[in-house]
Design an enzyme around this catalytic site. Structure first.
Site, short mmCIF file in Angstrom:
data_model
loop_
_atom_site.label_atom_id
_atom_site.label_comp_id
_atom_site.label_asym_id
_atom_site.label_seq_id
_atom_site.Cartn_x
_atom_site.Cartn_y
_atom_site.Cartn_z
N GLU A 177 -7.35 9.85 -2.87
CA GLU A 177 -7.92 8.96 -1.16
C GLU A 177 -7.35 9.04 -0.10
OE1 GLU A 177 -6.20 5.27 -2.60
OE2 GLU A 177 -7.27 4.89 -4.51
N GLU A 364 -10.68 5.57 -10.59
CA GLU A 364 -8.94 4.29 -10.87
C GLU A 364 -10.33 2.58 -10.58
OE1 GLU A 364 -5.96 4.20 -7.41
OE2 GLU A 364 -5.99 6.67 -8.53
#
Ligand code: FCB
Length: 455
Positions: A177, A364
């Protein structure tokens, strides 16, 4: 055996997916390991940030966390007993390079070597993330990711790790991320290192992407048969209304939140309108950088939690756009995040249509609820089980529509240190009692286990 239908009637079956589909859970080093001062581990930016009063809601830190550094055999046993065939973990850079430009720390490398052996012994495929936000503080003291030099230091760290583990770990994620690293850490200031400067955030972002691009060939050189990708946090975007102002705001937000990452990673450079919009805050880019960032990878990792609704907001710098809270009546988790499984299918469809990465993995996906351990010892987290089942269903819909999704990692294996929220937020399929460090499989974890055991 818990009946999957008790959690989510009509949930998909494992047999709806390819037999070689990967089913895992994900964690990250700072959130679970603890052992913050052991075996030569250096201070990380999250140690420093958490020690700064007011930064973490419950005043906690990852110093002890789930004590996974010592309890990993038990955690891997739980993962095996759940039936996982893959596990995504991250490597703490401060364990591997204890001081600025020091030789790799044998004790740090040994820990991950044991951990990887432990996975392989249990039939679990290791997926290693090389950066999940725990930058050594000594690098932040020199400017951190805003400095181009950090790219070089990252490559040395990656070189050491992939040389040591590359005989056993084929799957590598360069970064987790980058949007969060750059924007939450350096513009919104809510994550370490806690800065609030837009130009710094964009320079950080550029160096993170560059370090990804340069790491890909290095990992391939060190790891026979390497498969390398990056994990992005992405949201399907919805305009707050059908007004022109909101659609224009959505396009501006999309330029920075989605295309700023996916375009350069696919060799298209930063989106021109966004570059123009950010003006003087645009990053310094050197010749060859964009080619390096656009290197072909083997897969795209998608972290999905919730959709975003975007509205025009004059004076809301830098894009005159803002993300609204979930619409009235929407189902939400304890984080206040909207529950929208169909958003996962929509997002996957969009990435496939826009960029067609060879393979996609959900690296995720998960939910936070305020779990309680009942008197009989059970954690009856029906909502988390339902979230899991419905998102697996949405992933199946995307695959049916032709998106090449090859694996799914639930966030998270265990409850853990949820960054600025500390230990107030639980995302695990396994409950942790932070006083005793007792592990307890929640009903959602039992649902996943039973789903994976289906014939
Ligand atoms: C993601 C992070 C992960 C965890 C989840 C809830 O953005 O990658 O570490 O905090 O959110």
């Amino acid at each position: 055996m818990t009946n999957p239908d008790q959690i989510e009637p009509g949930a998909p079956a494992r047999t709806d997916f390819a037999s070689d589909f990967l089913w895992g859970c994900a964690t990250s080093s700072y959130q679970i390991e603890g052992a913050g001062r052991e075996d030569g581990r250096a201070e990380s930016i999250w140690d420093r940030f958490a020690a700064t009063p007011g930064k973490v809601r419950d005043g906690s830190s990852g110093l002890v966390a789930c004590d996974h550094y010592h309890r990993w055999p038990e955690d891997l046993d739980i993962a095996r007993d759940m039936g996982l065939n893959a596990y995504r973990f991250s490597i703490a850079w401060p364990r591997i390079v204890s001081e600025f430009r020091a030789q790799p720390n044998a004790k740090g490398l040994d820990f991950y070597s044991r951990l990887v052996d432990g996975m392989l012994e249990r039939g679990i495929q290791p997926w290693a993330t090389l950066y999940h936000w725990d930058l050594p503080q000594y690098l932040q003291d020199r400017g951190g990711w805003a400095e181009r030099e950090t790219v070089q230091r990252y490559l040395e760290f990656v070189d050491a790790v992939t040389r040591r583990l590359g005989d056993r770990v084929r799957h590598w994620i360069t970064h987790n991320e980058p949007w969060c690293t750059a924007i939450l850490g350096n513009f919104e200031g809510v994550h370490a290192p806690g800065l609030s400067d837009f130009a710094t955030a964009l320079q950080v972002c550029h160096h993170v992407l560059l370090s990804h691009g340069k790491a890909v060939p290095l990992i391939r050189a060190n790891v026979p048969g390497a498969r390398v990708g990056i994990s992005l946090s992405l949201h399907p975007l919805r305009p707050a209304s059908d007004s022109d102002a909101d659609s224009a705001a959505l396009a501006r937000h999309d330029g920075l939140r989605y295309r700023w990452f996916l375009d350069p990673l696919h060799g298209r450079g930063y989106p021109a309108e966004t570059l123009q919009r950010v003006g003087a805050a645009a990053p310094a880019i050197q010749d060859g950088d964009m080619d390096a960032i656009g290197v072909a990878t083997d897969f795209m990792g998608v972290n999905y939690y919730f959709p975003e609704t975007v509205a025009g907001a004059p004076d809301h710098a830098p894009l005159d756009a803002r993300v609204l809270p979930p619409p009235a009546g929407a189902q939400t988790t304890a984080m206040g995040w909207e529950v929208a499984p169909e958003g996962l299918c929509e997002l996957l469809g969009r990435i496939h249509a826009d960029y067609a990465p060879k393979e996609l993995y959900i690296t995720e996906n998960g939910s936070c609820y305020n779990d309680e351990v009942r008197a009989d010892g059970r954690v009856a987290d029906v909502q988390r089980g339902s979230y899991l089942a419905r998102h697996i269903g949405a992933m199946k819909d995307a695959i049916t529509a032709g998106v090449p999704v090859k694996g799914y990692f639930a966030w998270s294996l265990v409850d853990n240190f949820e960054w600025a929220e500390g230990y107030l937020r639980r995302f695990g399929l396994v409950h942790i009692d932070y006083t005793t460090q007792q592990r307890r499989l929640k009903d959602s974890g039992k649902w996943y286990r039973d789903f994976l055991r289906q014939p």
